[in-house]
Design a protein around this motif. Structure first.
Motif, PDB file in Angstrom:
ATOM      1  N   ILE A 175       0.858  -1.187   0.000  1.00  0.00           N
ATOM      2  CA  ILE A 175       0.000   0.000   0.000  1.00  0.00           C
ATOM      3  C   ILE A 175       0.887   1.228   0.000  1.00  0.00           C
ATOM      4  CG2 ILE A 175      -1.667   1.280   1.314  1.00  0.00           C
ATOM      5  CD1 ILE A 175      -3.037  -1.018   1.948  1.00  0.00           C
ATOM      6  N   ASP A 176       0.632   2.078  -0.921  1.00  0.00           N
ATOM      7  CA  ASP A 176       1.382   3.319  -0.999  1.00  0.00           C
ATOM      8  C   ASP A 176       0.557   4.399  -0.334  1.00  0.00           C
ATOM      9  OD1 ASP A 176       2.474   5.422  -3.733  1.00  0.00           O
ATOM     10  OD2 ASP A 176       3.069   5.311  -1.624  1.00  0.00           O
ATOM     11  N   THR A 177       0.987   4.815   0.826  1.00  0.00           N
ATOM     12  CA  THR A 177       0.116   5.687   1.598  1.00  0.00           C
ATOM     13  C   THR A 177      -0.084   7.037   0.949  1.00  0.00           C
ATOM     14  OG1 THR A 177       2.079   6.204   2.874  1.00  0.00           O
ATOM     15  CG2 THR A 177       0.505   4.682   3.830  1.00  0.00           C
ATOM     16  N   ASP A 178       0.781   7.365   0.005  1.00  0.00           N
ATOM     17  CA  ASP A 178       0.595   8.680  -0.594  1.00  0.00           C
ATOM     18  C   ASP A 178      -0.516   8.699  -1.607  1.00  0.00           C
ATOM     19  OD1 ASP A 178       4.056   9.735  -0.605  1.00  0.00           O
ATOM     20  OD2 ASP A 178       2.407  10.030   0.820  1.00  0.00           O
ATOM     21  N   THR A 179      -0.729   7.594  -2.232  1.00  0.00           N
ATOM     22  CA  THR A 179      -1.685   7.627  -3.328  1.00  0.00           C
ATOM     23  C   THR A 179      -2.895   6.741  -3.114  1.00  0.00           C
ATOM     24  OG1 THR A 179      -0.405   5.915  -4.367  1.00  0.00           O
ATOM     25  CG2 THR A 179      -0.013   8.163  -5.095  1.00  0.00           C
ATOM     26  N   VAL A 180      -2.890   5.995  -2.037  1.00  0.00           N
ATOM     27  CA  VAL A 180      -3.989   5.052  -1.914  1.00  0.00           C
ATOM     28  C   VAL A 180      -5.286   5.794  -1.647  1.00  0.00           C
ATOM     29  CG1 VAL A 180      -3.674   4.727   0.557  1.00  0.00           C
ATOM     30  CG2 VAL A 180      -4.672   2.919  -0.799  1.00  0.00           C
ATOM     31  N   LYS A 181      -6.324   5.285  -2.240  1.00  0.00           N
ATOM     32  CA  LYS A 181      -7.630   5.878  -1.988  1.00  0.00           C
ATOM     33  C   LYS A 181      -8.270   5.106  -0.850  1.00  0.00           C
ATOM     34  CE  LYS A 181     -10.357   6.592  -5.552  1.00  0.00           C
ATOM     35  NZ  LYS A 181     -10.887   6.454  -6.897  1.00  0.00           N
TER      36      LYS A 181
END
Lengths: 342, 309
Positions: A175-181
């Protein structure tokens, strides 16, 4: 994946759906650039019917990156699965078996990864859990994204649990916390280690966000989109401000409240407080780690079967059993050797 | 002679009972048969006892019989009865149940004419055989069966029967027990949850909720901050250290997220533009010195990236 349906005679598919299909088939996550871990869930040997249901529940749990309708034949052996897995990009296997009527679940990495064998002490099917709930909630769209994995209680345990933790973290796409919706995080898989019983609790929940500070009536009104019954009321303000019953499941402490970054849906808007409510779906298991092998169901045994011995490689340790001796575990705690051997 | 009627008759009985067997199997001439065809009811009724109608007819014939009329009556009868046996015998083989219908009718004719027509040897013997057969059959059918649930026991050895029954019951019981055991073993470990959520489950839900809350807070922090103020701190350290620090307050034991990608701020957001796309952190600075190892947490799960497409 399917084309964009521009050709004559092809079914028209909206671009978003086509893209999603391609995303599932892809091997590499577009955003993070990593390989998406895919899994096969299957069984070895004959399983009774409840274990077959458990296998199906586990498949649903691993969605979308798994083969939901995987068909296995009796004469398939592990090599067949490995051979099929590599061209498809499948990286993990979850293998159910029932040796000596004790259900076991093996987590393995293909093709040469380690194998963690857990004995299932207790389990409950998704259908049982839905039956036990007053309002079971399992909409189909929550299986469109992978679950989040939360591991708890594994602190300071050392091997083999450390690698176990890493394994599970790799089981689902990163999970990429910057882009995850946040709207795509709809399920959560919890593994908690209980130190006294040495059992791992395996739970599967669905995430629901509820706006805080909104009374039940207004929330229902927004959800149902139906005009409420205002016959007995003189004014709309009566409807809005009337004190309703307190919800019986009011768990909302401050701990469960989050402040959202973006709009999740109609009710939960950006920079407002919402409460996180979990409801259990999916299978529930209590397992114990009994064996770790360095190969795919083969290779050196890195973790012996009975608990309470010195964790060393080799199989000689398994023969030795002495109920009175106190043995030291790796992380320094001492424990009575009350190991149970199969 | 008694065998001949005996043999087709059981076949006829079987055929009459079989609904799928066609009645006129290709050889029957419906016109010819219809003259004397009686319904199946008549045939079955005849087995038990002669119908009242038939008895009346016999009586009538007996009354009307006048030995003075021997010249006319027997001539008519034999002529009429003669064509009948040939067609009957011709069809006896393929037509089982027609035979049965024929038999009563020919019996009727034959019984009345049998006595006086000596020339009709075949008919006479046939008639006797028929009568004998009828008597025997009726006797069997009249016998009342014992109301035994097992059905008629041909050998009257009760002990044998009892032994066999006991054996069967035993087998049944052991099979049933084995089946029950098997079912229990299959359910081993299957624990159906009770309705109320007990404390353990509540605690588990709490732990999971905390994990989710932490993740969501991180996400919201990152995402709101991204546009405004790119932090100078290494984002990776934020991901790794800030999470453990908040654990101490909770006292619940560590919760870890699914693998969190933290990347340096100077790297582009889209994956293929990064230097480490599909290469992994090991080969990032392949032309630089080995000591500076800013290991990115983005490990490639499989080392054999060579088979990547």
């Amino acid at each position: 994946g399917k084309g964009n349906g521009k050709g004559p005679g092809k079914r028209k598919m909206p671009l978003s759906v086509a893209r999603k299909q391609q995303a599932v088939l892809a091997n590499v996550d577009q955003v993070t650039g990593e390989r998406i871990p895919k899994s096969f869930v299957f069984s070895r040997g004959k399983l009774p019917s409840t274990l077959r249901h458990l296998q199906q529940d586990l498949r649903k749990l691993m969605l979308p990156y798994t083969a939901l309708k995987l068909k296995e034949k009796k004469r398939n052996n592990l090599k067949d699965f490995v051979n099929v897995a590599s061209p498809l990009g499948v990286t993990h296997f979850l293998i159910l078996s029932n040796p000596k009527s004790l259900p076991h679940l093996r987590f393995a990495k293909s093709p040469q990864g380690p194998t963690y064998t857990c004995q299932i002490l207790e389990y409950a099917l998704a259908a049982d859990i839905a039956n036990s709930q007053k309002r079971p909630r399992c909409p189909a769209e929550i299986f469109k994204n992978s679950p989040l994995v939360v591991l708890s209680g594994f602190n300071g345990l050392g091997e083999p649990f450390k690698s176990f933790v890493t394994f599970f973290r790799h089981l689902v796409p990163a999970i990429d916390t910057d882009t995850v919706k946040l709207s795509t995080c709809q399920r959560i898989l919890l593994l908690q280690y209980d130190k006294e019983t040495e059992a791992i609790d395996f739970r599967h929940y669905s995430i629901k966000l509820q706006p805080v500070g909104v009374s039940r009536k207004i929330r229902k009104l927004m959800q149902n989109n139906q005009v409420p019954d205002l016959r007995d009321l003189k004014d709309v303000s009566d409807y809005v401000t009337k004190a309703g019953y307190g919800s019986e499941s009011e768990p909302d402490d401050e701990a469960a409240t989050v402040s959202l970054a973006s709009d999740i849906d109609k009710l939960n808007r950006a920079s407002r407080k919402s409460a996180v409510r979990l409801q259990e779906i999916g299978p529930r298991m209590t397992m114990r780690l009994v064996k770790v092998e360095s190969g795919l169901c083969s290779g050196d045994i890195l973790y012996p079967q009975s608990v309470g011995k010195d964790v060393k490689e080799g199989q000689e340790e398994e023969e030795i059993e002495d109920a009175e001796d106190m043995m030291e575990l790796e992380d320094g705690t001492e424990e009575d050797d009350s190991g149970d051997e199969e | 002679m008694a065998d001949a009627p005996a043999q087709p008759a059981p076949a006829a009985a079987a055929a009459a009972g079989n609904p799928h067997k066609r009645k006129n199997k290709g050889k029957g001439n419906p016109n010819k048969k219809n003259k004397k065809l009686k319904g199946p009811d008549d045939a079955t009724r005849r087995r038990h006892k002669p119908s009242a109608k038939f008895l009346k007819l016999l009586e009538k014939r007996a009354r009307d019989y006048n030995s003075d009329d021997d010249d006319d009556a027997p001539q008519v009868r034999p002529r009429r009865s003669q064509p009948r046996p040939p067609p009957k015998q011709r069809d006896a083989a393929p037509d089982g149940d027609d035979d049965l219908k024929e038999a009563p009718s020919s019996e009727e004719e034959a019984s009345s004419s049998g006595g006086e027509s000596d020339g009709e040897k075949a008919v006479t013997m046939f008639q006797e055989g028929c009568r004998a057969f009828q008597a025997a059959f009726t006797k069997i059918m009249e016998k009342k069966l014992a109301d035994n649930p097992l059905g008629p026991i041909l050998s009257a050895d009760k002990k044998l029967v009892a032994a066999k029954l006991a054996e069967e019951a035993d087998e049944h019981k052991s099979k049933g027990e084995a089946r029950k055991e098997k079912r229990l073993a299959a359910q081993k470990g299957h624990k159906i949850p009770e309705n109320a959520i007990d404390n353990k489950e509540k605690m588990l839900i709490k732990v999971a909720t905390q994990g989710v809350v932490r993740l969501f807070n991180e996400v919201s922090k990152r995402q709101t901050r991204k546009g405004l103020n790119p932090s100078s701190k290494d984002v990776k350290s934020l991901a790794k250290h800030s999470v453990p620090s908040s654990e101490g307050q909770q006292g619940q034991g560590s919760s870890k997220f699914s693998k969190n990608i933290g990347k340096g701020e100077d790297e582009p957001g889209w994956a293929p533009l990064r230097d480490t796309y599909m290469l992994g952190s090991k080969l990032k600075d392949w032309d630089k010195a080995q000591d500076s190892d800013v290991a990115k947490p983005s490990e490639v799960p499989l080392d054999n990236f060579s088979d990547d497409e």
